[in-house]
Motif scaffolding. Structure first.
Motif, short mmCIF file in Angstrom:
data_model
loop_
_atom_site.label_atom_id
_atom_site.label_comp_id
_atom_site.label_asym_id
_atom_site.label_seq_id
_atom_site.Cartn_x
_atom_site.Cartn_y
_atom_site.Cartn_z
N UNK A 23 -32.46 -7.69 -19.21
CA UNK A 23 -32.06 -8.99 -19.76
C UNK A 23 -31.21 -8.78 -21.01
N UNK A 24 -31.65 -7.86 -21.87
CA UNK A 24 -30.89 -7.56 -23.09
C UNK A 24 -29.59 -6.83 -22.76
N UNK A 25 -29.66 -5.89 -21.82
CA UNK A 25 -28.49 -5.06 -21.50
C UNK A 25 -27.37 -5.83 -20.82
N UNK A 26 -27.68 -6.98 -20.25
CA UNK A 26 -26.64 -7.78 -19.58
C UNK A 26 -25.97 -8.79 -20.51
N UNK A 27 -26.46 -8.92 -21.72
CA UNK A 27 -25.84 -9.86 -22.67
C UNK A 27 -24.38 -9.49 -22.97
N UNK A 28 -24.05 -8.18 -23.19
CA UNK A 28 -22.64 -7.86 -23.42
C UNK A 28 -21.74 -8.20 -22.23
N UNK A 29 -22.24 -8.01 -21.01
CA UNK A 29 -21.46 -8.38 -19.83
C UNK A 29 -21.26 -9.89 -19.80
N UNK A 30 -22.32 -10.63 -20.11
CA UNK A 30 -22.23 -12.10 -20.16
C UNK A 30 -21.20 -12.53 -21.20
N UNK A 31 -21.21 -11.88 -22.37
CA UNK A 31 -20.27 -12.22 -23.43
C UNK A 31 -18.83 -11.92 -23.01
N UNK A 32 -18.64 -10.76 -22.37
CA UNK A 32 -17.29 -10.37 -21.96
C UNK A 32 -16.77 -11.25 -20.82
N UNK A 33 -17.64 -11.53 -19.85
CA UNK A 33 -17.20 -12.38 -18.74
C UNK A 33 -16.96 -13.81 -19.19
N UNK A 34 -17.73 -14.27 -20.15
CA UNK A 34 -17.49 -15.60 -20.72
C UNK A 34 -16.13 -15.63 -21.41
N UNK A 35 -15.80 -14.55 -22.12
CA UNK A 35 -14.51 -14.47 -22.80
C UNK A 35 -13.36 -14.45 -21.79
N UNK A 36 -13.52 -13.68 -20.73
CA UNK A 36 -12.47 -13.62 -19.70
C UNK A 36 -12.26 -14.99 -19.05
N UNK A 37 -13.37 -15.68 -18.78
CA UNK A 37 -13.27 -17.01 -18.17
C UNK A 37 -12.74 -18.04 -19.14
#
Length: 249
Positions: free
Chosen positions: A145-159
């Motif tokens: 759950x913690x390790x996927x936060x950076x992916x969530x942040x990056x994908x949110x930025x891309x979107x």
């Protein structure tokens, strides 16, 4: 909190919920499909069920799922004049970026909860495994759950910056493939990539790729530190770039 609440209200009828629930369930079923068809038992019990389900899930489906969630969360803002309305609102840029990231990360966290529950269900109901899923895997689920936060942040930025729904998903697919190759070649150095970080976490205790087969304090520390640093860095860069856009006042 007001910005996050507003984002959550937008998700009432969102297609994000089927992704959160169905993606991990389908991946767990796919991992067990061969043995279920043959009527055989997992060779190493819970360890095999976890490896077959979560190991594959972390190679690229996880990143794609997060990318889809990011695109869905930003979909409303890219329709009609909603983008200009949002950019001209009095909401501080940082609060907007954090709110969107928090929503994508929250949906991703729920996806990991469904994943663990699906593994338990397939192990107990389909294979009749004794006992329960070992505690280390519950811990890995929380760490994921913690390790996927950076992916969530990056994908949110891309979107945020890409109006296309599919483009951020394509980026996630390519980036996760590169990061998986980096894990093979560089080991834990691949934690510098948000996608490599997520994949590395799903492989903990599996003995696959760069994993030793045991969960060490060093591995957990590296994952926690990388998760925090990357999350802060991505949010900060996204905020700085958005602040420089002409439509932001």
């Amino acid at each position: 909190m007001g910005a996050i609440t507003a984002e959550l209200l937008k998700l009432k009828r969102s297609l994000a919920w089927p992704v959160v629930v169905l993606l991990p369930i389908v991946l767990v079923l796919a991992g067990a499909a061969t043995q279920l068809a043959r009527g055989t038992q997992p060779e190493n019990g819970w360890d095999t069920v976890w490896l077959q389900s979560v190991g594959f899930y972390g190679l690229f489906p996880l990143a794609i799922g997060i990318a889809i969630l990011g695109s869905l969360v930003w979909r409303v803002e890219h329709r009609g004049s909603n983008w200009n309305a949002l950019m001209s609102s009095p909401i501080p840029t940082l609060r907007l970026v954090v709110a969107k990231t928090a929503v994508v990360a929250g949906l991703t966290a729920l996806m990991q909860v469904v994943l663990v529950l699906a593994v338990i269900a397939i192990g107990k109901l389909a294979f009749g495994l004794p006992g329960m899923l070992p505690g280390k895997y519950h811990g890995i689920g929380l760490l994921l759950i913690l390790a996927t936060v950076p992916v969530a942040a990056l994908q949110s930025a891309l979107s945020l910056f890409l109006r296309s729904f599919a483009a951020p998903v394509a980026v996630a697919l390519v980036a996760s493939g590169i990061s998986t190759a980096a894990l093979l070649a560089l080991g834990n150095a691949a934690l510098a990539s948000p996608y490599g970080l997520a994949t590395r976490t799903t492989l903990l205790s599996t003995g696959s790729f760069a994993d030793s087969g045991t969960v060490t304090a060093g591995d957990v520390t590296a994952i926690v530190v990388a998760s925090l640093v990357l999350s802060v860095l991505i949010v900060a860069v996204t905020t700085a770039v958005l602040n420089r856009r002409d439509t932001r006042i």
